[in-house]
Design a protein around this motif. Structure first.
Motif, PDB file in Angstrom:
ATOM      1  N   ILE A  17      10.373  48.285  62.076  1.00 57.51           N
ATOM      2  CA  ILE A  17      11.635  47.593  62.366  1.00 57.51           C
ATOM      3  C   ILE A  17      12.399  48.448  63.367  1.00 57.51           C
ATOM      4  O   ILE A  17      12.651  49.629  63.121  1.00 57.51           O
ATOM      5  CB  ILE A  17      12.498  47.422  61.084  1.00 57.51           C
ATOM      6  N   VAL A  18      12.767  47.846  64.484  1.00 53.78           N
ATOM      7  CA  VAL A  18      13.548  48.553  65.493  1.00 53.78           C
ATOM      8  C   VAL A  18      14.963  47.987  65.475  1.00 53.78           C
ATOM      9  O   VAL A  18      15.153  46.777  65.552  1.00 53.78           O
ATOM     10  CB  VAL A  18      12.931  48.374  66.895  1.00 53.78           C
ATOM     11  N   THR A  19      15.932  48.877  65.328  1.00 55.30           N
ATOM     12  CA  THR A  19      17.330  48.457  65.375  1.00 55.30           C
ATOM     13  C   THR A  19      17.978  49.149  66.559  1.00 55.30           C
ATOM     14  O   THR A  19      17.981  50.375  66.637  1.00 55.30           O
ATOM     15  CB  THR A  19      18.062  48.817  64.065  1.00 55.30           C
ATOM     16  N   VAL A  20      18.483  48.349  67.490  1.00 53.33           N
ATOM     17  CA  VAL A  20      19.030  48.901  68.726  1.00 53.33           C
ATOM     18  C   VAL A  20      20.551  48.871  68.666  1.00 53.33           C
ATOM     19  O   VAL A  20      21.155  47.823  68.442  1.00 53.33           O
ATOM     20  CB  VAL A  20      18.534  48.103  69.957  1.00 53.33           C
ATOM     21  N   TYR A  21      21.152  50.044  68.836  1.00 52.70           N
ATOM     22  CA  TYR A  21      22.607  50.153  68.929  1.00 52.70           C
ATOM     23  C   TYR A  21      22.972  50.609  70.334  1.00 52.70           C
ATOM     24  O   TYR A  21      22.101  51.080  71.085  1.00 52.70           O
ATOM     25  CB  TYR A  21      23.143  51.166  67.913  1.00 52.70           C
ATOM     26  N   ASP A  22      24.251  50.526  70.661  1.00 52.48           N
ATOM     27  CA  ASP A  22      24.656  50.985  71.995  1.00 52.48           C
ATOM     28  C   ASP A  22      24.455  52.497  72.150  1.00 52.48           C
ATOM     29  O   ASP A  22      24.336  52.983  73.270  1.00 52.48           O
ATOM     30  CB  ASP A  22      26.109  50.588  72.302  1.00 52.48           C
ATOM     31  N   VAL A  23      24.402  53.220  71.015  1.00 51.84           N
ATOM     32  CA  VAL A  23      24.241  54.671  71.100  1.00 51.84           C
ATOM     33  C   VAL A  23      22.794  55.141  70.976  1.00 51.84           C
ATOM     34  O   VAL A  23      22.512  56.325  71.114  1.00 51.84           O
ATOM     35  CB  VAL A  23      25.104  55.382  70.028  1.00 51.84           C
ATOM     36  N   GLY A  24      21.887  54.211  70.705  1.00 55.09           N
ATOM     37  CA  GLY A  24      20.485  54.605  70.589  1.00 55.09           C
ATOM     38  C   GLY A  24      19.741  53.682  69.646  1.00 55.09           C
ATOM     39  O   GLY A  24      20.333  52.753  69.095  1.00 55.09           O
TER      40      GLY A  24
END
Lengths: 455, 169
Positions: A17-24
Motif C-alpha cells: 500500500i502506497v500512501t502519498v502525502y505532500d511531504v513524502g
C-alpha cells in the motif's frame, strides 16, 4: 500533512500500500492471504474513496472504515471479482442480479430523496447525485460515480510507456495536455533524458492553452447555470478561438499528441498578437460580467467551501484555491521565472471560484508571453530503465498525480489520481444551506472531470 | 448595467459576424433543408455519453457556440430521451453504463435512430478491450449511422448529421 493518493499494488509475495502525502510517501506491506488494511479516513476523510477502491480492485478488507460500500463495482458487477489482482485476466464479465446500493440518506418527517443521473439533462458526462431534501433545501448530497469506469489501470499493464501514451492522452479530454505532461516527466526520468529549455517552455505554453480553453468554457457555463445565457455565447466563442489556435499549434483541437519530443515550430509574433487579441476580449467580458448585479446575487454566498473544510478534505486546484488554500503545482522555479504567482480567493463560494477562473485566465495570458520561444529544439529519449516513478502537473482542474512502476521494460502498475477524485469528495460540503436549484450552479463552478475520476 | 451600455456605445459593435467560409455556409443550408424535409423542421437529439473522455461532449457543446449555432438550423439537443428522435452515442459502452444506455434507448419513442459519435463506440480509439467495456455499440443497439473522429470536430459532426439525414427516408 496533505493526502495526495493512496493505492495498492500486488507483488509476488505480498500487497504493497502506497500512501502519498505532500511531504513524502509511506509504504506498507500486507500479506496476501486474508489481507487487511487499517483505514486512515478518520484523519483524512478523502481517503475513503481510495480505500473503497483498493477493496474493489484487490479484495483487501479495510478495517476501521466507516464506509464499506463498493465504489467502482456497481449494482450488477459480479461479486468476488477483484480485477486489479494479477491473476485476473477476464476480458468479458457477465452481469450479476441487481444488488441495490445503500445511498446515504437523511430520514425524518417530510424529508424526501431526489435521485439525479447517471444520464443528465444536458450534454454532460454520466454520474449520479443523491439528495436528501427538506422542501427546496438540500440537507445532504451524495456523489456516486464510476459509471465511466474503463479499467484504464488494468488496460495499461504490460505496455511500454510509448504504447501507453495514446490511451493516457485520452483519459480525460479536457486535461489531455496535463496527462501528457505527467507522462512526459516519467519518461524523462526513466530514460535519464534532459529536456531543452525551449521545449519545456513550449510544453508549458500548450498546457496553459488547455487551461484557457477549459476556463473560458466554464466562464460561459457558470453564468448560464444561473440563467445568464449571453455569457455562454461569449465564453464558448472564446473557448472555440483557443481550440482553433491549439489546432494550429499542435494539429489537434484538444492537443491530443501535442506533447512530443520533436519540438513545435511557432511564429512568435503571430502568437503574441493572438494573445493580445484574446486578452482584450477577456477584458471586455470581465467589465461586462462584473456589472450585472442579478448574476452576482446568485453567485455570492452560494455553495461555500470553508477553508477549514478545503484543508480537511485535502482538496486541490481551483476549488482549494478559491477557499484560500494555496496549492498549485506550478509553484516551481521554472514557472516562477516565467512570471507565475499562485492566485487565490477567500470566500470559497461560487463567486470566488468564478472570479478565480477569471483571474487565472488573465494571469495565464500574461505568462504565455514569457513562455513563447521561437527555437524548435528536439530531443531523443534514451531507453527506459526499470523502477518506480511518479510525477505531478497542474491541470485546468488541479493537481494531477501519476505513478508508474516499470518492470522488464513494461508497465507493471499504472496509477493516476485526477484532481477531481479529491474534489468530488468535498462537493457535498458545499450543499447544506443551499436550495437544490443551485446545485447545477455549484457543481459547474467546480467543473470536475468524471472520466478522469472514474478511469 | 448603465456602465455596460455606455461602454458598448463607446466601443461600437463587438459581436461581429465571425467569418463563415463557403463550405460551411453550403453545409448549413443543406442541413436546414434536410431537417425541414425529413423532420418537419425540428430534429431532437439526445446525446448519451457511455464512457468517453469528454472531448466528444465538448465538441457537441461547441456546436451551440456562435460559430456554428446549430439550433437555428432546427437541430436541438434535448434533455429527455422521450423528447428525442435520435440518440447520439459517444463513449466505450462501459459495463457500468450499458444498462442505463439501453434504458435511455427504450425511452425514445418510435421512429428512432442511433448515431454513434467518435472512435470509441466502434472500438477504433486506442483503448483496448477490457472486461469493463461492452463496445462496439452495434452489438447492443441498432446503429443507423456513424460519425468517426477522435473527437470529430464540430464541422465533421455537422457533415455526419447531414449524411445521416440523406441516408434515411
Amino acid at each position: 500533512m496533505r493526502l495526495i493518493a493512496r493505492y495498492a499494488k500486488e507483488n509476488e509475495t505480498h500487497f504493497e500500500i502506497v500512501t502519498v502525502y505532500d511531504v513524502g510517501l509511506e509504504k506498507e506491506k500486507i500479506p496476501k492471504d486474508a489481507p487487511v488494511l487499517h483505514s486512515i479516513a478518520v484523519k483524512h476523510p478523502a481517503a475513503v474513496w481510495f480505500e473503497r477502491k483498493i477493496h474493489d480492485d484487490f479484495g483487501i478488507r479495510i478495517e476501521g472504515a466507516f464506509d464499506n460500500r463498493p465504489l467502482v463495482h456497481q449494482e450488477r458487477f459480479p461479486s468476488g471479482l477483484y480485477p486489479m489482482q494479477k491473476a485476473f485476466d477476464k476480458t468479458q464479465i457477465e452481469e450479476d442480479p441487481y444488488k441495490p446500493y445503500a445511498y446515504e440518506a437523511i430520514g425524518g418527517d417530510g424529508v424526501f430523496q431526489v435521485s439525479v443521473g447517471p444520464i443528465h439533462a444536458g450534454i454532460i458526462e454520466p454520474g449520479h447525485f443523491h439528495f436528501s431534501q427538506a422542501g427546496e433545501d438540500m440537507l445532504h448530497q451524495e456523489v456516486r460515480h464510476f459509471y465511466k469506469y474503463r479499467a484504464v489501470e488494468k488496460m495499461l499493464e504490460g505496455k511500454t510507456l510509448w504504447e501507453a501514451k495514446a490511451v493516457i492522452e485520452r483519459i480525460s479530454g479536457n486535461e489531455s495536455i496535463a496527462y501528457q505532461t505527467v507522462w512526459r516527466d516519467i519518461l524523462l526520468e526513466a530514460s535519464g533524458t534532459e529536456l531543452p529549455v525551449s521545449l519545456r517552455k513550449t510544453h508549458a505554453l500548450l498546457l496553459e492553452m488547455e487551461r484557457l480553453a477549459h476556463h473560458f468554457t466554464d466562464l460561459g457555463f457558470i453564468p448560464n447555470d444561473a440563467g445568464f445565457g449571453a455569457a455562454l455565447a461569449y465564453g464558448s466563442r472564446l473557448s472555440e478561438d483557443v481550440r482553433r489556435q491549439l489546432k494550429a499549434l499542435s494539429g489537434h483541437r484538444f492537443g491530443f499528441g501535442a506533447i512530443s519530443l520533436e519540438g513545435v515550430s511557432m511564429d512568435r509574433e503571430a502568437m503574441s498578437e493572438w494573445i493580445e487579441e484574446i486578452t482584450s476580449r477577456l477584458d471586455f467580458f470581465e467589465s461586462w460580467i462584473n456589472d450585472i448585479p442579478s448574476l452576482w446575487d446568485r453567485f455570492d454566498t452560494t455553495g461555500i467551501l470553508s477553508q477549514q473544510n478545503a484543508l480537511a478534505y485535502d482538496t486541490v486546484g481551483i476549488v482549494a484555491r478559491a477557499s484560500g488554500v494555496a496549492v498549485d503545482r506550478r509553484a516551481t522555479p521554472f514557472y516562477e521565472a516565467h512570471g507565475f504567482a499562485v492566485q487565490t480567493g477567500e470566500r470559497g463560494d461560487v463567486s470566488a471560484r468564478f472570479k478565480l477562473r477569471l483571474a487565472e485566465a488573465k494571469h495565464t495570458l500574461e505568462m504565455m508571453h514569457n513562455l513563447l520561444d521561437e527555437k524548435s529544439e528536439k530531443v531523443e529519449a534514451g531507453s527506459v530503465k526499470d523502477g518506480e516513478y511518479h510525477s505531478f502537473a497542474e491541470s485546468s482542474i488541479g493537481e494531477l498525480f501519476m505513478a508508474i512502476d516499470i518492470k522488464e521494460g513494461v508497465i507493471e502498475r499504472f496509477f493516476v489520481r485526477d484532481p477531481s477524485f479529491m474534489n468530488w469528495q468535498a462537493l457535498h460540503l458545499m450543499m447544506p444551506g443551499n436550495i437544490i436549484a443551485d446545485f447545477p450552479l455549484i457543481n459547474k463552478s467546480c467543473d470536475l472531470s468524471y472520466a478522469g475520476n472514474d478511469l | 448595467m448603465l456602465r455596460f451600455w455606455n461602454h458598448r456605445a463607446a466601443t461600437g459593435l463587438l459581436t461581429e459576424n465571425p467569418e463563415i467560409d463557403k463550405e460551411s455556409a453550403h453545409l448549413r443550408k443543406a442541413l436546414k433543408n434536410e431537417v425541414k424535409k425529413k423532420f418537419a423542421g425540428s430534429l431532437a437529439i439526445r446525446m448519451v455519453d457511455s464512457g468517453s473522455c469528454n472531448a466528444c461532449e465538448a465538441e457537441c457543446n461547441a456546436l451551440s457556440n456562435p460559430y456554428y449555432d446549430l439550433e437555428r438550423l432546427g437541430i436541438y439537443f434535448v434533455a429527455s430521451p422521450r423528447h428525442a428522435d435520435v440518440m447520439l452515442l459517444s463513449g466505450l459502452m462501459t459495463f457500468n453504463m450499458t444498462p442505463h444506455v439501453l434504458d435511455a434507448y427504450k425511452q425514445i419513442p418510435e421512429p428512432k435512430w442511433v448515431i454513434t459519435l467518435g472512435d470509441c463506440p466502434v472500438m477504433e480509439a486506442p483503448f483496448e478491450k477490457t472486461f469493463a467495456l461492452n463496445a462496439p455499440a452495434k452489438e447492443h443497439l441498432p446503429v443507423a449511422h456513424h460519425i468517426p473522429g477522435c473527437p470529430p470536430e464540430p464541422l465533421a459532426i455537422i457533415k455526419g448529421l447531414l449524411a445521416f439525414l440523406k441516408k434515411i427516408d
